[in-house]
Enzyme design. Structure first.
Site, PDB file in Angstrom:
ATOM      1  N   GLU A 301       0.854  -1.191   0.000  1.00  0.00           N
ATOM      2  CA  GLU A 301       0.000   0.000   0.000  1.00  0.00           C
ATOM      3  C   GLU A 301       0.888   1.238   0.000  1.00  0.00           C
ATOM      4  O   GLU A 301       1.918   1.264   0.687  1.00  0.00           O
ATOM      5  CB  GLU A 301      -0.899   0.086   1.245  1.00  0.00           C
ATOM      6  CG  GLU A 301      -2.004  -0.926   1.355  1.00  0.00           C
ATOM      7  CD  GLU A 301      -2.828  -0.727   2.629  1.00  0.00           C
ATOM      8  OE1 GLU A 301      -2.665   0.327   3.288  1.00  0.00           O
ATOM      9  OE2 GLU A 301      -3.615  -1.626   2.972  1.00  0.00           O
ATOM     10  N   GLU A 350     -13.645   5.853  -0.281  1.00  0.00           N
ATOM     11  CA  GLU A 350     -14.546   4.915   0.393  1.00  0.00           C
ATOM     12  C   GLU A 350     -15.228   5.624   1.557  1.00  0.00           C
ATOM     13  O   GLU A 350     -14.609   5.900   2.589  1.00  0.00           O
ATOM     14  CB  GLU A 350     -13.761   3.687   0.872  1.00  0.00           C
ATOM     15  CG  GLU A 350     -13.110   2.921  -0.275  1.00  0.00           C
ATOM     16  CD  GLU A 350     -12.184   1.817   0.214  1.00  0.00           C
ATOM     17  OE1 GLU A 350     -12.677   0.887   0.899  1.00  0.00           O
ATOM     18  OE2 GLU A 350     -10.970   1.874  -0.077  1.00  0.00           O
ATOM     19  N   LYS A 353     -15.292   4.330   5.458  1.00  0.00           N
ATOM     20  CA  LYS A 353     -14.100   4.181   6.284  1.00  0.00           C
ATOM     21  C   LYS A 353     -14.319   4.903   7.616  1.00  0.00           C
ATOM     22  O   LYS A 353     -14.884   6.008   7.656  1.00  0.00           O
ATOM     23  CB  LYS A 353     -12.885   4.776   5.569  1.00  0.00           C
ATOM     24  CG  LYS A 353     -12.332   3.906   4.458  1.00  0.00           C
ATOM     25  CD  LYS A 353     -11.324   2.922   5.024  1.00  0.00           C
ATOM     26  CE  LYS A 353     -10.555   2.241   3.939  1.00  0.00           C
ATOM     27  NZ  LYS A 353      -9.554   1.309   4.496  1.00  0.00           N
ATOM     28  N   GLU A 358      -8.968   8.625   5.741  1.00  0.00           N
ATOM     29  CA  GLU A 358      -8.856   7.456   4.882  1.00  0.00           C
ATOM     30  C   GLU A 358      -9.976   7.368   3.859  1.00  0.00           C
ATOM     31  O   GLU A 358      -9.936   6.502   2.978  1.00  0.00           O
ATOM     32  CB  GLU A 358      -8.820   6.182   5.729  1.00  0.00           C
ATOM     33  CG  GLU A 358      -7.528   6.014   6.509  1.00  0.00           C
ATOM     34  CD  GLU A 358      -7.408   4.641   7.150  1.00  0.00           C
ATOM     35  OE1 GLU A 358      -8.141   3.723   6.724  1.00  0.00           O
ATOM     36  OE2 GLU A 358      -6.594   4.492   8.065  1.00  0.00           O
TER      37      GLU A 358
END
Length: 399
Positions: A301, A350, A353, A358
């Site tokens: 990541e 997203e 999250k 994030e």
């Protein structure tokens, strides 16, 4: 894509942007051929281009993949996500659980895959029968239509976590099940850590795994990886390192935009121009001190948020991703000339999250629109060339 079939001029217009004069020449030459000659003229060219584009799709962006998380209530279907990857020349992907619709959508895509096992599943997988069933249900049932590359057993498990005691036993049981399926040469078993397990990271040559419980946790895992020829998966985030110490770490150093060497490591006289290399080389140093100097690291990541505080912006995120993609082709000061297999976090913003910051790491919006002007490799232009030429032949030859 439909414009290619219905409008030859549209094909040429798009190709002018995508691949230039060679494709325009090939298409325009068909205006002088009848249907029979057209087929004879183009058949070997299409065969060659089909082979060429498929090969480039695997190699053109071979160092870079994407992390596909699904913590959102507004994300595209799994099939649409895989098609989006193919359109953008993305040849590698990491997923965080064995989601069946995703695995089905990946069939025949040639996208190489890291499949992760969630931390809350680790204890169950210390049982051999359970691990065998997991491999059957989530790997063997899809192989070879899905190109599994690594199985990441746990993500960012810390030595103090309750799951820590289960990581290595689960890795061993999953590895045994992979070997029983005769897939040990194709699929490697590892685990993914974050950068908090390394201390004394400045200068990078002094990097070492933190002692005590962390040492007893990480050393057996490293030994397992070495004995099985598997890489070490590390989540590397210059953004978080920068935000924790902005007084000492400059933003250009974190974004790959420093005009020259920022500091030189006395050991080896290695110069560092960006934070990513320094973080990665600290882990190589730690591995060397743990008896694994040749163990490969895969960056499982890395990313930068487009919203938030402390340097989080669309401009900075776009700069980071673009520079990271270009940079990982060439290695670090400690491992020069070796491409760094890297997975960009993340495919989408997203919205579910738990951490606000994030929620904004996506390369694409949920509507599938790119947030940044970045390229994942050269393969895409050849794929467009093949599709456009193929459709143009069909138009010409069926008349």
């Amino acid at each position: 894509m439909k414009a290619y079939v219905r409008d030859g001029n549209a094909s040429i217009s798009v190709l002018n942007h995508r691949v230039g004069s060679i494709s325009r020449f090939l298409i325009t030459q068909m205006n002088f051929l009848d249907a029979k000659d057209c087929k004879a003229f183009m058949a070997p060219i299409l065969l060659l281009l089909g082979f060429f584009s498929s090969g480039l799709e695997l190699t053109g962006a071979q160092s870079v993949g994407v992390c596909y998380g699904r913590n959102g209530n507004n994300l595209p279907s799994e099939a649409d996500v895989i098609n989006l990857c193919k359109r953008n020349g993305i040849g590698r992907m990491r997923i965080y659980e064995p989601n069946q619709p995703t695995l089905n959508a990946l069939r025949g895509s040639n996208i190489e895959l890291i499949i992760s096992i969630p931390n809350n599943n680790l204890q169950a997988l210390t049982d051999a029968a359970t691990a065998t069933k997991w491999v059957q249900n989530n790997v063997r049932n899809y192989w070879p239509d899905v190109k599994f590359r690594y199985i990441a057993v746990g993500n960012e498990v810390h030595p103090s976590d309750a799951e820590a005691q289960f990581v290595l036993p689960a890795m061993q049981k999953i590895s045994n099940a992979i070997a029983a399926a005769d897939l040990q040469d194709q699929i490697k078993v590892s685990t993914s850590i974050d950068t908090t397990l390394v201390e004394n990271a400045y200068p990078p040559s002094q990097g070492s795994f933190i002692g005590g419980a962390a040492s007893s946790f990480i050393k057996p895992i490293v030994d397992f990886l070495v004995s099985n020829g598997a890489p070490f998966l590390v989540n590397v985030y210059p953004y978080f390192a920068y935000t924790k110490n902005p007084q000492s770490i400059s933003l250009p150093y974190a974004l790959f935009t420093s005009p020259g060497v920022v500091f030189t490591d006395p050991e080896g006289n290695r110069g560092y121009q960006n934070l990513f290399d320094a973080l990665l080389d600290a882990h190589y140093s730690a591995l060397g001190k743990a008896g694994a100097p040749n163990l490969q690291i895969v960056v499982s990541e890395s990313g930068w948020p487009s919203e938030g505080v402390d340097g989080a912006s669309v401009e900075n995120a776009g700069t980071f991703y673009k520079n990271l993609i270009n940079h990982v082709k060439g290695g670090t000061p400690m491992r020069p000339g070796q491409a760094i297999e890297t997975y960009l976090f993340a495919m989408f913003d997203e919205n579910l999250k738990t951490s606000e910051i994030e929620r904004h790491f996506g390369l694409f919006s949920p509507s599938q629109q790119p947030k940044y002007q970045i390229s994942f490799g050269d393969a895409n232009k050849y794929t467009y060339m093949y599709i456009a030429l193929n459709n143009s032949v069909l138009m010409r030859c069926i008349q």
